[in-house]
Write an enzyme that holds these catalytic residues in place. Structure first.
Site, PDB file in Angstrom:
ATOM      1  CE1 TYR A 129      -3.131  -0.642  -8.606  1.00  0.00           C
ATOM      2  CE2 TYR A 129      -3.024   1.750  -8.693  1.00  0.00           C
ATOM      3  CZ  TYR A 129      -2.423   0.539  -8.450  1.00  0.00           C
ATOM      4  OH  TYR A 129      -1.115   0.504  -8.055  1.00  0.00           O
ATOM      5  CE  LYS A 160      -1.694 -17.119  -8.831  1.00  0.00           C
ATOM      6  NZ  LYS A 160      -0.398 -17.804  -8.644  1.00  0.00           N
ATOM      7  CG  ASP A 177       3.073 -17.388  -9.243  1.00  0.00           C
ATOM      8  OD1 ASP A 177       2.802 -17.306 -10.462  1.00  0.00           O
ATOM      9  OD2 ASP A 177       2.765 -18.381  -8.551  1.00  0.00           O
TER      10      ASP A 177
HETATM   11  C1  IPM Z   1       2.898   4.087  -9.818  1.00  0.00           C
HETATM   12  C2  IPM Z   1       2.581   4.465  -8.400  1.00  0.00           C
HETATM   13  C3  IPM Z   1       1.102   4.800  -8.320  1.00  0.00           C
HETATM   14  C4  IPM Z   1       0.329   3.533  -8.650  1.00  0.00           C
HETATM   15  C5  IPM Z   1       0.652   5.418  -6.997  1.00  0.00           C
HETATM   16  C6  IPM Z   1       1.442   6.659  -6.660  1.00  0.00           C
HETATM   17  C7  IPM Z   1      -0.823   5.703  -7.000  1.00  0.00           C
HETATM   18  O1  IPM Z   1       2.946   3.444  -7.530  1.00  0.00           O
HETATM   19  O2  IPM Z   1       2.685   4.930 -10.719  1.00  0.00           O
HETATM   20  O3  IPM Z   1       3.359   2.973 -10.033  1.00  0.00           O
HETATM   21  O4  IPM Z   1       0.099   2.701  -7.763  1.00  0.00           O
HETATM   22  O5  IPM Z   1      -0.045   3.382  -9.803  1.00  0.00           O
END
Ligand code: IPM
Ligand code: MG
Length: 360
Positions: free
Chosen positions: A140, A191, A223
């Site tokens: 992320y 994984k 998985d």
């Molecule tokens: C979550 C959501 C968020 C994420 C989005 C809205 C950025 O899916 O809180 O799970 O991917 O973390």
């Protein structure tokens, strides 16, 4: 002492559920719950107000607060904005800004709602599973990332999955400590058969496990975990995993309960400051119609009282009140069933307020 709550309603059904949640919390004032609320814009609402999904004024308010109560962000009208302006960025930046690395996503099945699951009731009745998702690192946030033209002249997209050992060990500690308060079983999902990042993840989990001899640590590939969650969900107590896998598995786990509209979450930093939000999204299709289920944000507020404000007694009261209204057959449309008392957002909140008043 009065605690200050930063209320960030966001988009879609966010404003209507947060409004009702605040009303429920205010109804506890005569019993001694001293909270003050201040609201600020986030997500699409932040973009509309200040051309920024996380306006500076919102950050300032959160800095001055004891906890953040968050509705939901996103909506079709924002889908084509450039990425930095997208509503989700408001949430991702808040997580990063306050270092909210520990995301607790319980998936519990209320006995009254066991039949609402798409799985057979005997597989989910009594389910009490907690997914602990790392929330501030992994693919992320990893750099480099982007879309460029490669030497062959082809457009190429890339992101970077990375974790350092400090990031893994702090979430591991939270995982073991959480398991200690529950059934003392921690399943770390990775994984490691393919990805270096998660091989390190597994190594660090094993190292930290030495500090917690009373917790049984197991490992599962992601998985397989996705499969086991629908095969035999009750085998799990606490699952600890990274940001990306946790995003996916927590949606899967929420559906086991049959009612994503019921599930709360907490995102905490190491000072126990936290952001509390329902895990359902902004549901633009039903926004503004007073139909949304406010119970998930009310249960999120209970987590806020418990984890950030040290007010476990009030948290217990709120949770008991939610159980009571379910037992009284109050249902919003998402959990409707034959013979129930079908209610909208504010009537459901009224029912909770009554249950609190009567003492549940
Ligand atoms: C979550 C959501 C968020 C994420 C989005 C809205 C950025 O899916 O809180 O799970 O991917 O973390
Ligand atoms: Mg998600």
């Amino acid at each position: 002492m009065t605690k200050k709550i930063a209320v960030l309603p966001g988009d879609g059904i966010g404003p209507e559920i947060t409004e009702q949640c605040v009303r429920v919390l205010q109804s506890l004032r005569p019993s001694g719950l001293a909270l003050e609320f201040e609201t600020a814009a986030v997500g699409g609402a932040g973009f509309d107000q200040a051309k920024d999904p996380l306006p500076q004024a919102t950050v300032d308010l959160c800095e001055s607060a004891d906890a953040i109560l968050f509705g939901a962000v996103g909506g079709p009208q924002y889908d084509n904005l450039p990425r930095p302006m997208r509503p989700e960025q408001g949430l991702l930046r808040l997580r990063k800004h306050f270092d909210l690395f520990a995301n607790l996503r319980p998936a519990t099945v209320f006995p009254e709602l066991a039949h609402a699951s798409t799985l057979k009731p005997e597989f989910v009745a009594g389910l009490d599973l907690l997914i602990l998702r790392e929330l501030t690192s992994d693919i992320y946030f990893g750099q480099p990332r982007g879309i460029h033209q490669n030497p062959q002249g082809l457009r190429e997209g890339f992101d970077t999955m990375r974790y350092n050992e400090a990031e893994i060990s702090r979430i591991a500690h939270v995982g073991f400590q959480t398991a200690m308060k529950r059934q003392r079983r921690l399943c770390s999902v990775d994984k490691a058969n393919v990805l270096e990042t998660t091989q390190l993840w597994r190594e660090v989990m094993i190292e930290i496990a030495r500090d917690y001899p009373d917790v049984e640590l197991s490992h599962m590939y992601v998985d397989n975990a996705a499969m086991q969650l629908v095969r035999r969900p009750k085998q799990f107590d606490v699952i600890v995993t990274g940001n990306m896998f946790g995003d996916i598995l927590s949606d899967e786990a929420s559906m086991l309960t049959g009612s994503i509209g019921m599930l709360p979450s907490a995102s905490l930093n190491d000072k126990k400051f936290g952001l509390y939000e329902p895990i359902h999204g902004s549901a633009p299709d039903i926004a503004g119609r007073g139909l949304a289920n406010p119970l998930a944000i009310i249960l999120s507020a209970a987590m806020m009282l418990r984890y950030s404000l040290d007010l476990a007694g009030f948290a217990d009261q709120l949770e008991a009140a939610v159980r009571k209204v379910l037992a009284q057959s109050y249902r919003t449309a998402d959990i409707e069933e034959p013979g129930c008392k079908l209610v909208g957002t504010s009537s459901m909140a009224d029912a909770v307020i009554n249950a609190l008043r009567e003492g549940s």
